[in-house]
Design an enzyme around this catalytic site. Structure first.
Site, short mmCIF file in Angstrom:
data_model
loop_
_atom_site.label_atom_id
_atom_site.label_comp_id
_atom_site.label_asym_id
_atom_site.label_seq_id
_atom_site.Cartn_x
_atom_site.Cartn_y
_atom_site.Cartn_z
N ASN A 158 0.81 -1.21 0.00
CA ASN A 158 0.00 0.00 0.00
C ASN A 158 0.85 1.27 0.00
OD1 ASN A 158 0.93 -0.32 2.59
ND2 ASN A 158 -0.98 0.21 3.59
N CYS A 159 2.14 1.15 -0.26
CA CYS A 159 3.05 2.30 -0.32
C CYS A 159 3.06 2.85 -1.75
CB CYS A 159 4.45 1.86 0.11
SG CYS A 159 5.73 3.09 -0.19
N ASP A 160 2.73 4.12 -1.90
CA ASP A 160 2.69 4.73 -3.24
C ASP A 160 4.05 4.67 -3.95
OD1 ASP A 160 0.00 5.35 -3.03
OD2 ASP A 160 0.37 7.39 -2.30
#
Length: 105
Positions: A8-10
């Protein structure tokens, strides 16, 4: 090539999109093998630790003062990301230098 990060890390998603052949390892679920952590620590030292993260802010002073590798084994989300292992080399972060070294525009 392996990319260690969070799903979920951009920044990790941007890196993965630019490196479609990379094997993605979610550090929250799978952790980082200790030999990879040791090699990364040898290459990057304390820079491997993300002291701006929510996880870091939630730690007490005693825990923050533990050795970096112990912290990362217990709290893999404290690792700066992405950590990329490619052709026997390690890269930390999705910086212009990392992109250039990996041949990504």
């Amino acid at each position: 090539m392996r990319l260690y990060g969070l799903k979920n890390c951009d920044t990790c998603r941007k890196a993965l999109k630019s490196l479609p052949n990379a094997e993605f390892v979610d550090v929250r679920g799978q952790g980082v093998p200790e030999n990879i952590l040791s090699e990364a620590y040898e290459a990057f030292g304390k820079a491997l630790l993300n002291t701006r993260s929510t996880t870091w802010r939630g730690l007490d002073e005693y825990t923050r003062n533990r050795p970096v590798l112990e912290l990362l084994v217990d709290h893999p989300t404290l690792m700066k990301r992405p950590l990329i292992e490619a052709d026997g080399r390690m890269y930390l972060g999705w910086t212009p230098e990392t992109r250039q070294a990996l041949g990504v525009a």
